[in-house]
Design an enzyme around this catalytic site. Structure first.
Site, short mmCIF file in Angstrom:
data_model
loop_
_atom_site.label_atom_id
_atom_site.label_comp_id
_atom_site.label_asym_id
_atom_site.label_seq_id
_atom_site.Cartn_x
_atom_site.Cartn_y
_atom_site.Cartn_z
CB SER A 1 -0.98 0.00 1.18
OG SER A 1 -1.91 -1.03 1.00
CE LYS B 1 -8.75 -6.09 4.75
NZ LYS B 1 -8.96 -6.80 3.48
CG ASP C 1 -10.94 -5.95 -0.16
OD1 ASP C 1 -10.02 -5.33 -0.71
OD2 ASP C 1 -10.83 -6.47 0.97
CB ALA D 1 -16.33 -18.97 3.25
N GLY E 1 -11.86 -13.68 4.11
CA GLY E 1 -12.10 -12.25 3.93
C GLY E 1 -12.32 -11.86 2.47
CB ALA E 2 -10.32 -12.41 -0.59
N GLY F 1 -5.51 -11.57 -9.51
CA GLY F 1 -6.01 -10.61 -8.51
C GLY F 1 -5.38 -9.23 -8.56
#
Ligand code: NAP
Length: 270
Positions: free
Chosen positions: A15, A64, A100, A124, A126-127, A237
């Site tokens: 980031s 998160k 996201d 299943a 976070g993404a 991705g």
């Protein structure tokens, strides 16, 4: 104005490089740095951030979900996903967003894989959660969420057009035969994280179906390699990572940005 990404670990995060490149391109002298915040350290961080002129931050693991009760307001996606990756200070209030899902949607659109009607999401975590809920709330007819731990998929499937399923070769084949898009949101295919034991589900996909892998390192997973060999549309991705960062900067700056131009800038520093 001062921006950060917080997490633990966070020093490996892309980031700072991504956002600093965009800020420089925009001619803005705004620092964006990585800051280690340990689990449980969020209340202290939020107080420190306000006192030290932090106007926005991105959040990665393990924060998160923990951020949710600590913020003053939540954007629609953050509330829906139950997870926050972007926080802005507006009029003294902390506002949480999640970029996201929108990042994935923009990536699918760019790759000619959207709109899709019937979608199989693998995983299943976070993404997968952000992707499945975004697609299910944005026009998909049916989203099947297949996960090794079925209970996690069941908890995720909160919309009427979502169905949880197990992650076994026969189920994947059966569901993929109906799907026009399959999304990998598991770690399978990342170095050291294991591999799909069976790629039979790719053979079951219809002609013209798309394969999206949330993994961006390696750039071409075995799943994408096989999908391309079969003549399918395939996308990794990286475009999702890029677009979610551009959406985050739009929140920080409170103005729209040229995604095409920003994506070029980001690609030049990765
Ligand atoms: P996560 O929350 O830890 O979830 C991992 C998922 O993978 C879970 O559903 C887990 O199943 C499944 N899984 C792990 N090992 C498995 C195995 N051996 N067999 C079957 N399923 C397995 O991770 P995440 O944060 O969602 O990240 C998942 C992937 O998405 C990573 O590769 C990450 O790099 C990528 N990602 C990409 C972006 C982007 O912008 N492109 C953003 C975020 C993440 P269980 O629930 O059964 O454990």
């Amino acid at each position: 104005m001062r921006l950060q990404v917080i997490g633990d670990p966070v020093l490996h995060s892309l980031s700072p490089r991504i956002h600093s490149a965009m800020l420089a391109e925009l001619g803005l002298d705004v620092p964006y740095t990585a800051h280690v915040v340990k689990k449980g350290g969020l209340p202290e961080y939020l107080a420190w951030a306000k006192e030290n002129g932090i106007t926005g931050f991105n959040a990665t693991m393990p924060h998160k979900e923990d951020l949710l009760p600590l913020l003053d307001e939540l954007g629609e996606d953050a509330g829906r996903f139950g997870a926050v990756n972007t926080v802005c200070l507006r009029g003294g209030k902390w506002i949480g967003h999640n970029t996201d899902g929108a990042g994935c949607l923009a990536a699918l659109d760019e790759a000619g894989m959207w709109p899709a009607k019937k979608i199989v999401v693998l995983g299943a975590g976070g993404a997968a959660k952000a992707i499945a809920l975004k697609l299910a709330s944005f026009g998909a007819e049916r989203v099947w969420v297949c996960n090794r731990t079925l209970a996690k998929a069941e908890r995720l499937c909160t919309l009427p057009n979502m169905t949880a399923a197990v992650f076994d070769p026969d189920t994947l084949k059966r569901l993929c035969a109906e799907a026009d898009l399959v999304v990998n949101g598991t770690n399978l295919g990342m170095e050291g994280q294991g591999q799909f034991p069976d790629f039979g589900f790719l053979e079951a996909l219809r002609e013209g179906a798309g394969v999206f892998d949330a993994i961006y390192h390696p750039a071409e997973t075995e799943l994408l390699k096989r999908a391309k060999e079969r003549g399918m549309k395939a996308c990794n991705g990286l475009p999702m990572l890029i677009h979610q960062a551009i959406f985050a900067l739009e929140y920080f700056l409170d103005r729209p940005l040229d995604h095409e131009r920003m994506a070029e800038v980001i690609k030049s520093v990765l």
